[in-house]
Design an enzyme around this catalytic site. Structure first.
Site, PDB file in Angstrom:
ATOM      1  N   LYS A 197       0.912  -1.315   0.085  1.00 51.81           N
ATOM      2  CA  LYS A 197       0.109   0.077   0.105  1.00 51.81           C
ATOM      3  C   LYS A 197       0.936   1.234  -0.103  1.00 51.81           C
ATOM      4  O   LYS A 197       2.135   1.161   0.386  1.00 51.81           O
ATOM      5  CB  LYS A 197      -0.950  -0.110   1.231  1.00 51.81           C
ATOM      6  N   ARG A 226     -11.669  -0.117  14.395  1.00 56.58           N
ATOM      7  CA  ARG A 226     -11.298   0.592  13.332  1.00 56.58           C
ATOM      8  C   ARG A 226     -12.378   0.085  12.298  1.00 56.58           C
ATOM      9  O   ARG A 226     -13.237   0.662  12.117  1.00 56.58           O
ATOM     10  CB  ARG A 226      -9.994   0.509  13.012  1.00 56.58           C
ATOM     11  N   HIS A 276      -6.503  -7.299  12.810  1.00 53.24           N
ATOM     12  CA  HIS A 276      -5.175  -6.461  12.654  1.00 53.24           C
ATOM     13  C   HIS A 276      -4.821  -6.220  14.159  1.00 53.24           C
ATOM     14  O   HIS A 276      -5.707  -5.925  14.872  1.00 53.24           O
ATOM     15  CB  HIS A 276      -5.694  -5.122  12.099  1.00 53.24           C
ATOM     16  N   ARG A 288       0.928 -10.860   7.110  1.00 54.07           N
ATOM     17  CA  ARG A 288       0.886  -9.648   6.060  1.00 54.07           C
ATOM     18  C   ARG A 288       2.207  -8.810   6.603  1.00 54.07           C
ATOM     19  O   ARG A 288       2.316  -8.118   7.429  1.00 54.07           O
ATOM     20  CB  ARG A 288      -0.299  -8.859   6.434  1.00 54.07           C
ATOM     21  N   TYR A 330      14.084  31.843   5.620  1.00 51.82           N
ATOM     22  CA  TYR A 330      13.025  32.500   6.323  1.00 51.82           C
ATOM     23  C   TYR A 330      12.715  32.527   7.448  1.00 51.82           C
ATOM     24  O   TYR A 330      13.156  31.685   8.589  1.00 51.82           O
ATOM     25  CB  TYR A 330      11.375  31.684   5.858  1.00 51.82           C
ATOM     26  N   CYS A 345      12.866  25.141   3.562  1.00 50.63           N
ATOM     27  CA  CYS A 345      12.056  25.636   2.574  1.00 50.63           C
ATOM     28  C   CYS A 345      11.205  24.767   1.772  1.00 50.63           C
ATOM     29  O   CYS A 345      11.481  23.544   1.945  1.00 50.63           O
ATOM     30  CB  CYS A 345      12.623  26.595   1.645  1.00 50.63           C
ATOM     31  N   ASP A 402      11.244  23.926  -1.483  1.00 53.12           N
ATOM     32  CA  ASP A 402      12.179  23.116  -2.245  1.00 53.12           C
ATOM     33  C   ASP A 402      13.548  23.177  -1.920  1.00 53.12           C
ATOM     34  O   ASP A 402      14.473  22.629  -2.766  1.00 53.12           O
ATOM     35  CB  ASP A 402      12.006  23.959  -3.593  1.00 53.12           C
TER      36      ASP A 402
HETATM   37  C1  LIG Z   1      -0.605  -1.656   6.821  1.00 49.96           C
HETATM   38  C2  LIG Z   1      -1.035  -2.986   7.250  1.00 49.96           C
HETATM   39  C3  LIG Z   1      -0.256  -3.937   7.640  1.00 49.96           C
HETATM   40  C4  LIG Z   1       0.941  -4.002   7.372  1.00 49.96           C
HETATM   41  O1  LIG Z   1       1.570  -3.302   8.449  1.00 49.96           O
HETATM   42  P1  LIG Z   1       3.207  -3.278   9.005  1.00 49.96           P
HETATM   43  O2  LIG Z   1       3.176  -2.853  10.447  1.00 49.96           O
HETATM   44  O3  LIG Z   1       3.899  -2.299   7.847  1.00 49.96           O
HETATM   45  O4  LIG Z   1       3.620  -4.781   8.757  1.00 49.96           O
HETATM   46  C5  LIG Z   1      -0.899  -5.310   7.852  1.00 49.96           C
HETATM   47  N1  LIG Z   1      -2.386  -5.335   7.815  1.00 49.96           N
HETATM   48  C6  LIG Z   1      -3.275  -4.423   7.674  1.00 49.96           C
HETATM   49  C7  LIG Z   1      -4.403  -4.531   7.697  1.00 49.96           C
HETATM   50  C8  LIG Z   1      -2.624  -3.120   7.376  1.00 49.96           C
HETATM   51  O5  LIG Z   1      -3.636  -2.254   7.119  1.00 49.96           O
END
Ligand SMILES: *Cc1c(COP(=O)(O)O)cnc(C)c1O
Length: 379
Positions: A40, A134, A164, A221, A265, A312, A314
């Protein structure tokens, strides 16, 4: 012949390091556990097309993204493997989920109902909420979860469940207990619908994957650790894991500052003595946080150069008084190694109170991505 430098601000993505990180994690997992690579946010800023291509050549078969545009982007660039969207997709775009053979997360019963109403028999997985609060069906109501899952398994092409973990990076007793509890709740839900024989049951993120007492699920994951960063302050990465990304720029100008002169600045920095400073053409619009003004530092010729004055949009200014040989197009390291110094995304993050994840995902689009990969031997 004049061979000028071609880049202003660029990140170097070392695909050899990525593959090496992948191998190290694979070696830690049970044999039948597969890695779902989380790509992602443009693969955490590394470039999702290149990262996905590289990981799939090296045996990763399942990928996760955060939204429909990321998923369709991969498809339009020829990626044909499995893609799971971990978050919300506008219901009007479930047609794209169906058309491109993507798997969508069902966020709630209400969302599942809308998915059915869309008329597209999408591939999907239910999110189970075990404490993150969530998205997902609330695991505290086991019977409810069982009923909803069974009901929608028949109406959509449900192929999995996931949850998660929210404090798997913590090593204190309360965090460990909470994580155990989350896993227990998730397994109870999975168990209540085991007769559906759903192939994708997963709950481990990077932090969870590093959690040794947990037996592996069928999938882990992995996000941030594949890119070589720690998921939490207290996490200990396996030996050999390295950051995949480094960030570089160059010196644009070198100038002398008299004692008492101010810089940039707002005139927030005043020279206490005669000094030599340099302008670097990377600024907050490149994703280098302005919060690092008068705080951060970069590396030049193997030495530390503190940032002076406000960063800044850039450009930024650095103190190179003590650094010899600084001239037009001398390389500047914002993230990565120079000599014996190493600035990691976690170091930068610490300097302004955020996490490494935000640093690497914040590198903006206008920063060039340059990929390094050794020619691979024919397998
Ligand atoms: C982003 C995400 C992950 C990966 O998380 P990391 O901490 O980068 O391994 C796994 N599962 C879900 C649902 C996520 O949103």
């Amino acid at each position: 012949m004049f061979m000028g430098n071609n880049y202003r601000s660029w990140v170097e993505i070392d695909l050899d390091v990525l593959v090496s990180n992948l191998r190290i994690y694979k070696g830690k997992l049970r044999e039948n556990t597969e890695i779902m690579a989380v790509v992602k946010a443009d693969a955490y800023g590394h470039g999702d097309l290149e990262i996905t291509k590289c990981l799939s050549t090296h045996g990763v078969r399942y990928f996760a993204v955060s939204n429909i545009d990321e998923a369709v982007g991969l498809r339009l660039n020829g990626f044909g493997g499995e893609i799971l969207i971990l978050g919300y997709t506008p219901t009007g775009r479930l047609v794209d989920v169906y058309k491109h053979n993507i798997t969508q997360t069902l966020l709630s019963e209400e969302y599942a109902k809308a998915a059915v109403a869309s008329g597209y028999p999408i591939k999907c997985q239910f999110a189970i909420d075990t404490g993150m609060r969530r998205i997902g069906l609330n695991a505290d109501d086991l019977l409810y979860c069982e009923n909803v899952i069974k009901q929608y398994a028949k109406r959509l092409r449900l192929n999995g469940l996931f949850t998660h973990l929210c404090v798997a990076d913590g090593s204190d007793e309360a965090s460990v207990d909470f994580t155990r509890e989350q896993i227990y709740k998730f397994k109870s839900v999975a168990n209540s619908v085991r007769d559906l024989c759903l192939p994708y049951i997963h709950y481990q993120n990077s932090a969870g994957g590093l959690f040794h007492f947990i037996e592996s699920s069928s999938f882990v994951r992995l996000g941030v650790i594949l890119y070589g960063l720690k998921p939490g302050k207290e996490s200990v990465l396996p030996q050999g894991i390295k950051p995949v990304m480094s960030w570089k720029s160059v010196i644009a100008t070198v100038l002398d500052l008299e004692k008492g002169e101010t810089v940039s600045y707002g005139r927030t920095y005043k020279a206490k003595r005669r000094m030599k400073i340099a302008a670097v053409p990377t600024g907050y619009a490149d994703g280098y946080s302005r919060l690092l003004s008068n705080k951060g530092y970069v590396l030049v010729n193997g030495k530390v150069a503190p940032i002076v004055g406000q960063i800044c949009m850039d450009q930024m200014l650095i103190d190179v008084s003590e650094i010899p040989d600084v001239k037009l197009e001398t390389e500047v390291v914002l993230l990565g190694r120079s000599g014996s110094f190493h600035i990691t995304a976690d170091n930068l993050a610490d300097m302004y109170g955020t996490i490494g994840y935000e640093v690497i995902t914040g590198v903006s689009k206008r920063v060039a991505r340059i990929y390094h990969q050794s020619p691979s031997p024919l397998i």
